[in-house]
Write a protein that holds these residues in place. Sequence first.
Motif, PDB file in Angstrom:
ATOM      1  N   VAL A 246      10.960  46.012  18.694  1.00 29.15           N
ATOM      2  CA  VAL A 246      11.239  46.668  17.744  1.00 29.15           C
ATOM      3  C   VAL A 246      12.808  46.814  18.044  1.00 29.15           C
ATOM      4  N   LEU A 247      13.809  46.657  16.932  1.00 26.08           N
ATOM      5  CA  LEU A 247      15.424  46.748  17.289  1.00 26.08           C
ATOM      6  C   LEU A 247      15.942  47.964  16.092  1.00 26.08           C
ATOM      7  N   SER A 248      16.845  48.747  16.430  1.00 22.44           N
ATOM      8  CA  SER A 248      17.490  49.221  15.730  1.00 22.44           C
ATOM      9  C   SER A 248      18.709  50.101  16.058  1.00 22.44           C
ATOM     10  N   SER A 249      19.753  50.393  15.225  1.00 21.70           N
ATOM     11  CA  SER A 249      20.542  51.113  15.789  1.00 21.70           C
ATOM     12  C   SER A 249      21.597  51.880  14.622  1.00 21.70           C
TER      13      SER A 249
ATOM     14  N   TRP B 143      28.930  43.151  14.667  1.00 17.02           N
ATOM     15  CA  TRP B 143      27.523  42.582  15.308  1.00 17.02           C
ATOM     16  C   TRP B 143      27.425  44.305  16.093  1.00 17.02           C
ATOM     17  N   HIS B 144      26.329  45.122  16.278  1.00 16.26           N
ATOM     18  CA  HIS B 144      26.005  46.531  17.103  1.00 16.26           C
ATOM     19  C   HIS B 144      25.346  46.030  18.219  1.00 16.26           C
ATOM     20  N   TRP B 145      25.314  46.783  19.327  1.00 17.39           N
ATOM     21  CA  TRP B 145      23.988  46.775  20.214  1.00 17.39           C
ATOM     22  C   TRP B 145      22.877  47.370  19.916  1.00 17.39           C
ATOM     23  N   ALA B 146      21.977  46.751  20.310  1.00 15.75           N
ATOM     24  CA  ALA B 146      20.460  47.257  19.349  1.00 15.75           C
ATOM     25  C   ALA B 146      19.649  47.827  20.985  1.00 15.75           C
TER      26      ALA B 146
ATOM     27  N   ALA C 236      31.923  44.279  25.989  1.00 20.54           N
ATOM     28  CA  ALA C 236      31.955  45.000  24.614  1.00 20.54           C
ATOM     29  C   ALA C 236      31.086  44.369  23.450  1.00 20.54           C
ATOM     30  N   ILE C 237      30.772  44.510  22.614  1.00 22.71           N
ATOM     31  CA  ILE C 237      29.743  43.174  21.451  1.00 22.71           C
ATOM     32  C   ILE C 237      30.390  42.211  21.575  1.00 22.71           C
ATOM     33  N   ASP C 238      30.246  40.905  21.503  1.00 23.72           N
ATOM     34  CA  ASP C 238      30.978  39.533  20.864  1.00 23.72           C
ATOM     35  C   ASP C 238      30.420  39.460  19.873  1.00 23.72           C
ATOM     36  N   GLY C 239      31.581  39.443  19.095  1.00 23.33           N
ATOM     37  CA  GLY C 239      31.661  38.916  17.652  1.00 23.33           C
ATOM     38  C   GLY C 239      31.699  37.684  17.321  1.00 23.33           C
ATOM     39  N   ARG C 240      32.134  36.214  18.169  1.00 27.47           N
ATOM     40  CA  ARG C 240      32.206  35.471  17.633  1.00 27.47           C
ATOM     41  C   ARG C 240      30.958  34.598  18.354  1.00 27.47           C
ATOM     42  N   ASP C 241      30.787  33.810  18.108  1.00 20.93           N
ATOM     43  CA  ASP C 241      29.883  32.921  18.589  1.00 20.93           C
ATOM     44  C   ASP C 241      29.974  32.071  19.775  1.00 20.93           C
ATOM     45  N   SER C 242      30.579  32.460  20.942  1.00 20.60           N
ATOM     46  CA  SER C 242      30.385  32.215  22.347  1.00 20.60           C
ATOM     47  C   SER C 242      29.009  32.059  22.261  1.00 20.60           C
ATOM     48  N   GLY C 243      27.850  31.731  22.256  1.00 23.24           N
ATOM     49  CA  GLY C 243      26.231  31.800  22.284  1.00 23.24           C
ATOM     50  C   GLY C 243      25.898  30.479  21.821  1.00 23.24           C
ATOM     51  N   GLU C 244      26.875  29.934  20.580  1.00 24.77           N
ATOM     52  CA  GLU C 244      26.277  28.935  19.605  1.00 24.77           C
ATOM     53  C   GLU C 244      25.686  27.887  20.298  1.00 24.77           C
TER      54      GLU C 244
END
Length: 522
Positions: free
Chosen positions: A482-485, A469-472, A361-369
Motif C-alpha cells: 500500500v502506497l501513499s504520499s 514524481w514523489h517518493w511514497a 533526490a527523486i529522479d523525474g527522468r526516465d533513467s530506469g527505462e
Amino acid sequence: MKVAVSFLLAMVLLACPAQASVTLPSFFSDHMVLQREAPLPIWGRAEPGQKITVTLAGESAVAQADGEGNWKVELKPLAASRTPQELTVQAAGEEKKITLTDVLIGDVWLGSGQSNMAGRVASYAGNDETLAALAAKAPFPQIRLMQSGPAPRWTPATAETVNSFSAIHFAFGERLQRELDVPVGLIVGAVGGTPSGYWIPPQTFADSPKCKESIAQATKTFSRERADELYQARVKQWEKAVAAAAAKGEKVRGRKPLPPVDPGESSRGGKIGGLYERYIEPIAGYRIRGVLWDQGEAGSGVVGVDQYVLMSELIRGWREVWGQGEFPFLFVQKPSGGGCAFRDDDPITRNAEPFVADLPAIDGRDSGEGRYLYVRLMQGNKNAWMTPVSDLGSGIHPTNKWGYGNRAAEVALSQVYQTGVQAYGPIYRSHKIDGNKVTVAFDQVGKGLTAAHSSNLQGFAVAGKDGVWHWADATIEGDSVVLSSSEVASPTRLRYAFAQKRAWANLFNKDGLPALAFETGE
C-alpha cells in the motif's frame, strides 16, 4: 606407354577405398548432443537422386537427394541417454558410410550475444572463485561444447575446452546438467561489442512491420542537415582531442566519429544481420531446447529502431527460421547489477551493491527505462524469460559469471522445466487507487513479501496528473503493498526501482529474490 599409365592408374584407384559421396555439415560430428524428446532433423549433401539412410539407436530414416544434391531426414524422438551412441549415414549402393561416435541424447542450448556471452572461463576464473573451482573439476563427460563459426565441431567438456568456452554459458549448462541429470550440449556464437541489429535475420528485419513503423516514425523527425551539423561538431571535437594528445605524446582515446546515417540503417557501420549470417544461419535448424541471450549494452545498432522492437523481432525471426515453434528464449536483464541483495553470503549474489538506506533526490527522468525495457520484453513475447540480475554483480563486464549463469539456469528450471524452483522476485500484477492510497498486487510472491535490510520499505514513487514524481510511503499488507504520499492527493502513476542504480530499493520475497522494476501509466 599410354596403356601402362592407364593400368597403373586403375591399380591405384582399386587400392584406395571408395569415398562416400554423402557429406554432412561439420556440426554433425563425434561427441555431439542431440535434443531429446523431439524430432531430429539431420541433413547434408549427396549426388542428385541418391537415397540416403540415417540410423541412430536402432531407428532409421531414408531421404532422397534433390536435383541440387540436398537431402534431409527426420529421426523419431528419443529419450535422454547418457550412453554413447553411433549415428551412421550411408548412400544407397555405396559400402563406405559416415559413422559418428560418442553421440549423446539430452538438451541443447544455444548461447549468443556480445561480450558477456563471449567472455571465456579463463578470463573470469581469476576473479570468480566459484567459477574457478567448478572449472577445476573438469572433465564433465555429460557436457559437450561447440563454438559456432567456420567449420564448428563438438568437443567434450575437458579442462582445456571449458577454459576457452563462454563462462556464463558453461555455468548455465553445468547447473542444468547437475539438476536434470541428462547430457547437455552448449553452442555459442557471440561477438563482443555488437548490437542486436547484427544478429537479426536480414529477411526478418526487411519484412518486419514493427521495424518499418519505427523507421517511418523516426524519418518524420530526422533532419539530414542537422545530423551533418552535429557530426561535423563531433569531428572537430575529436580532432582537438587528437591534437592535444599528440602535444603531450599521448594517444587519443576513442575513434573518429562515424558519419550520420538515415533511419533504418546501421549506426555502427556493420551489416544488419551480418553476424546472424555468419554464426547463426549455418546452424539454424539443429534441434535445440532453447536460447540464452546476453546482449544489450550496444543497443539495437539500427537508427530509429529501439532495442525492444528489434529484440522482439529477432526472437520471432529466429523461431521462424528454426521451424520448431516458440522455443524458450532466455535473456539477461540490462543493466548488470545495480541493486542490493537479500543475502551477501550467497555465491550467486555476493557481488551485489550494498544496501543504501538514504533515498536519492527523486529522479523525474526516465533513467530506469532501459532496465524496465527488459521486463517489458519478457511480458510482451510469449515463452521469452528474463534473467533478473539487479542483485548480482555490477559493471559492463560483471566478474561473477558463475552467479549469472546459475541465475539464468534457475529461470530455465522454473519456467522451461517446471521444476518448482523460485526464480523471480515479486512482479507487478495490478493496482487499485482509493483516494490518496494505491494498493499494488504482485505475482511471484513466493513465501511472502518482505523488506530487506530495513524495517522501512522503500523504492516506490507516485505521481499525479502533473507528472511530478514523489517518493511514497510503503507498507506490506499480505501479498500487496500500500502506497501513499502527502505530496500527491490523487495519484495516477506509480513506479518501483525505476533507475539504473537501485541499491535503495528493498522489496523482496522471502525466497530472497528482488522485486522487478515497473512503471504504470495513467
